[in-house]
Design a protein around this motif. Structure first.
Motif, PDB file in Angstrom:
ATOM      1  N   ILE A   6      49.733  49.685 -27.854  1.00  0.00           N
ATOM      2  CA  ILE A   6      48.706  50.052 -26.732  1.00  0.00           C
ATOM      3  C   ILE A   6      47.312  49.792 -27.246  1.00  0.00           C
ATOM      4  O   ILE A   6      47.213  50.215 -28.381  1.00  0.00           O
ATOM      5  CB  ILE A   6      48.902  51.424 -26.223  1.00  0.00           C
ATOM      6  N   TYR A   7      46.630  48.696 -26.731  1.00  0.00           N
ATOM      7  CA  TYR A   7      45.371  48.485 -27.144  1.00  0.00           C
ATOM      8  C   TYR A   7      44.164  48.701 -26.168  1.00  0.00           C
ATOM      9  O   TYR A   7      44.505  48.315 -24.874  1.00  0.00           O
ATOM     10  CB  TYR A   7      45.326  47.051 -27.561  1.00  0.00           C
ATOM     11  N   GLN A   8      43.216  49.484 -26.328  1.00  0.00           N
ATOM     12  CA  GLN A   8      42.152  49.903 -25.478  1.00  0.00           C
ATOM     13  C   GLN A   8      40.956  48.970 -25.836  1.00  0.00           C
ATOM     14  O   GLN A   8      40.612  48.935 -27.312  1.00  0.00           O
ATOM     15  CB  GLN A   8      41.861  51.137 -25.447  1.00  0.00           C
ATOM     16  N   ILE A   9      40.522  48.323 -25.007  1.00  0.00           N
ATOM     17  CA  ILE A   9      39.283  47.359 -25.268  1.00  0.00           C
ATOM     18  C   ILE A   9      37.845  48.320 -25.572  1.00  0.00           C
ATOM     19  O   ILE A   9      37.535  48.972 -24.930  1.00  0.00           O
ATOM     20  CB  ILE A   9      38.938  46.335 -24.191  1.00  0.00           C
ATOM     21  N   LEU A  10      37.564  47.897 -26.713  1.00  0.00           N
ATOM     22  CA  LEU A  10      36.214  48.647 -27.456  1.00  0.00           C
ATOM     23  C   LEU A  10      35.097  47.582 -27.281  1.00  0.00           C
ATOM     24  O   LEU A  10      33.752  47.933 -26.708  1.00  0.00           O
ATOM     25  CB  LEU A  10      36.017  48.988 -28.576  1.00  0.00           C
ATOM     26  N   ARG A  11      35.214  46.320 -27.369  1.00  0.00           N
ATOM     27  CA  ARG A  11      34.274  45.420 -27.240  1.00  0.00           C
ATOM     28  C   ARG A  11      34.975  43.911 -27.299  1.00  0.00           C
ATOM     29  O   ARG A  11      35.790  43.640 -27.789  1.00  0.00           O
ATOM     30  CB  ARG A  11      33.571  45.490 -28.466  1.00  0.00           C
ATOM     31  N   ILE A  12      34.175  43.054 -26.146  1.00  0.00           N
ATOM     32  CA  ILE A  12      34.789  41.797 -26.159  1.00  0.00           C
ATOM     33  C   ILE A  12      33.836  40.850 -27.029  1.00  0.00           C
ATOM     34  O   ILE A  12      32.646  40.828 -26.847  1.00  0.00           O
ATOM     35  CB  ILE A  12      34.454  41.228 -24.659  1.00  0.00           C
ATOM     36  N   ARG A  24      47.231  54.566 -32.266  1.00  0.00           N
ATOM     37  CA  ARG A  24      47.013  55.431 -33.358  1.00  0.00           C
ATOM     38  C   ARG A  24      45.452  55.829 -33.608  1.00  0.00           C
ATOM     39  O   ARG A  24      44.990  56.522 -34.443  1.00  0.00           O
ATOM     40  CB  ARG A  24      47.461  55.157 -34.671  1.00  0.00           C
ATOM     41  N   GLY A  25      44.578  55.029 -32.936  1.00  0.00           N
ATOM     42  CA  GLY A  25      43.099  55.255 -32.769  1.00  0.00           C
ATOM     43  C   GLY A  25      42.593  54.231 -34.160  1.00  0.00           C
ATOM     44  O   GLY A  25      41.385  54.436 -34.093  1.00  0.00           O
ATOM     45  N   ASN A  26      43.175  53.399 -34.572  1.00  0.00           N
ATOM     46  CA  ASN A  26      42.525  52.613 -35.406  1.00  0.00           C
ATOM     47  C   ASN A  26      41.918  51.436 -34.804  1.00  0.00           C
ATOM     48  O   ASN A  26      42.438  50.932 -33.561  1.00  0.00           O
ATOM     49  CB  ASN A  26      43.764  52.014 -36.331  1.00  0.00           C
ATOM     50  N   GLU A  27      40.522  51.166 -35.347  1.00  0.00           N
ATOM     51  CA  GLU A  27      39.928  49.846 -34.779  1.00  0.00           C
ATOM     52  C   GLU A  27      40.908  48.536 -35.335  1.00  0.00           C
ATOM     53  O   GLU A  27      41.164  48.444 -36.831  1.00  0.00           O
ATOM     54  CB  GLU A  27      38.704  49.840 -35.350  1.00  0.00           C
ATOM     55  N   PHE A  57      44.161  42.164 -36.705  1.00  0.00           N
ATOM     56  CA  PHE A  57      43.502  42.689 -37.918  1.00  0.00           C
ATOM     57  C   PHE A  57      42.988  44.151 -38.109  1.00  0.00           C
ATOM     58  O   PHE A  57      42.434  44.349 -37.069  1.00  0.00           O
ATOM     59  CB  PHE A  57      42.518  41.729 -38.534  1.00  0.00           C
ATOM     60  N   THR A  58      43.755  44.958 -38.817  1.00  0.00           N
ATOM     61  CA  THR A  58      43.195  46.508 -38.607  1.00  0.00           C
ATOM     62  C   THR A  58      41.841  46.529 -39.729  1.00  0.00           C
ATOM     63  O   THR A  58      41.875  46.218 -40.819  1.00  0.00           O
ATOM     64  CB  THR A  58      44.241  47.382 -39.401  1.00  0.00           C
ATOM     65  N   LEU A  59      40.861  46.967 -39.235  1.00  0.00           N
ATOM     66  CA  LEU A  59      39.483  47.363 -39.841  1.00  0.00           C
ATOM     67  C   LEU A  59      39.658  48.560 -40.622  1.00  0.00           C
ATOM     68  O   LEU A  59      39.492  49.522 -39.977  1.00  0.00           O
ATOM     69  CB  LEU A  59      38.447  47.442 -38.867  1.00  0.00           C
ATOM     70  N   SER A  60      39.794  48.348 -42.066  1.00  0.00           N
ATOM     71  CA  SER A  60      40.200  49.405 -43.013  1.00  0.00           C
ATOM     72  C   SER A  60      39.028  50.071 -43.682  1.00  0.00           C
ATOM     73  O   SER A  60      38.996  51.014 -44.112  1.00  0.00           O
ATOM     74  CB  SER A  60      41.036  48.935 -43.998  1.00  0.00           C
ATOM     75  N   SER A  61      37.797  49.425 -43.503  1.00  0.00           N
ATOM     76  CA  SER A  61      36.464  49.941 -44.105  1.00  0.00           C
ATOM     77  C   SER A  61      35.322  49.564 -43.177  1.00  0.00           C
ATOM     78  O   SER A  61      35.090  48.359 -42.286  1.00  0.00           O
ATOM     79  CB  SER A  61      36.103  49.481 -45.413  1.00  0.00           C
ATOM     80  N   ASP A  62      34.226  50.411 -43.255  1.00  0.00           N
ATOM     81  CA  ASP A  62      33.039  49.896 -42.568  1.00  0.00           C
ATOM     82  C   ASP A  62      32.460  48.669 -43.122  1.00  0.00           C
ATOM     83  O   ASP A  62      31.960  48.095 -42.167  1.00  0.00           O
ATOM     84  CB  ASP A  62      31.950  51.250 -42.774  1.00  0.00           C
TER      85      ASP A  62
END
Length: 290
Positions: A6-12, A24-27, A57-62
């Motif tokens: 499941i993916y919720q869009i944060l930004r296009i 899981r709440g991962n960006e 791609f999972t964003l693992s760091s800021d």
């Protein structure tokens, strides 16, 4: 049964790239043709959009998050999709796997190169011959990558760019920095130039002799970096010094340059092997001039 993604869009980011949040709440960054078209922040991707996802791609760091968002936002849709096709091709045809961190530098490099070409700025790679010979597998992948970019973007890209892409791919394979690989390519280029200057010759960069010499120099540099050596001196060292004094002395000069550049000791055995390579090149050039 596997849990459904499941993916919720944060930004296009663009038509082919979305910043989203997984179950899981991962960006994550989602790549896929047209997955961002006519979508809105807060929406969940439906089945048809999920099927269009080609890479996640999972964003693992800021730090990586900021970098990858900047790169993907600055590049236009066509460029991102073309680069994505290149990535798919390379991963399919090789054992390379694009990491999140590598993706940033790869997209950033290619999109910048494309912008330069579109502005009429030429790309010049002074170490192209050395890179092509040092890393033939990665160079072949890079050439095919260029063809994909040219076809997708209707843009003529010089082979010099394949050299730069090759360095990126070998950096991914060996986990070495681009700067370090550039220094190695520059060192090999310098050594070849010294040989040509000292012997007043022009080495055929397409010849087997050149390929053998460059390959030997590559492994000599790698052995030195890893503190591995050829062992005892060549059994014919004294004979080589007597029979081929010019090439033998030149080989010593090359070894001294390598030592000064790499800040490491290089065994005398290297001189003998280099002497054989240089003499072979000289013999073939003299034979062709007869």
């Amino acid at each position: 049964m596997k849990n459904k993604k499941i993916y919720q869009i944060l930004r296009i980011l663009n038509n082919n790239t979305i910043l989203a949040k997984d179950e899981r709440g991962n960006e994550v960054v989602l790549l896929g043709k047209g997955i961002g078209f006519n979508r809105k922040k807060g929406e969940y991707l439906a089945d048809e959009q999920l099927q269009a996802i080609e890479k996640v791609f999972t964003l693992s760091s800021d730090a990586n998050r900021d970098s990858i968002l900047r790169v993907l936002t600055e590049a236009d849709d066509e460029t991102i999709h073309a680069i994505h096709d290149v990535i798919q091709y390379i991963e399919k045809k090789s054992d390379l796997h694009f990491t999140e961190q590598f993706l940033v530098s790869f997209i950033d490099h290619i999109s910048f190169a494309i912008k330069r070409l579109q502005q009429g700025i030429n790309i010049d790679n002074p170490f192209l011959f050395e890179i092509r010979t040092l890393y033939p597998e990665e160079f072949a992948l890079a050439l095919q990558g260029l063809k994909i970019l040219e076809q997708k973007l209707n843009l003529e890209i010089p082979e010099d760019e394949a050299g730069f892409i090759t360095l990126h791919l070998n950096s991914l394979r060996t986990n070495q920095s681009i700067n370090k690989m550039n220094r190695f390519s520059a060192l090999v280029n310098q050594l070849i130039h010294v040989i040509e200057e000292e012997l007043a010759i022009k080495i055929d960069k397409e010849s087997i002799d050149y390929a053998r010499l460059v390959t030997h120099l590559r492994f000599a540099i790698e052995r030195t970096e890893q503190n591995q050596h050829l062992g005892e001196n060549h059994p014919l060292s004294s004979l080589l010094q007597k029979e081929y004094p010019i090439c033998y002395n030149l080989a010593w000069k090359l070894v001294k340059i390598m030592q000064n550049t790499l800040k490491a000791e290089i065994p005398e055995a290297e001189v003998s092997y280099l002497t054989l390579h240089i003499q072979r090149i000289l013999d073939h050039i003299n034979d062709n001039q007869k």
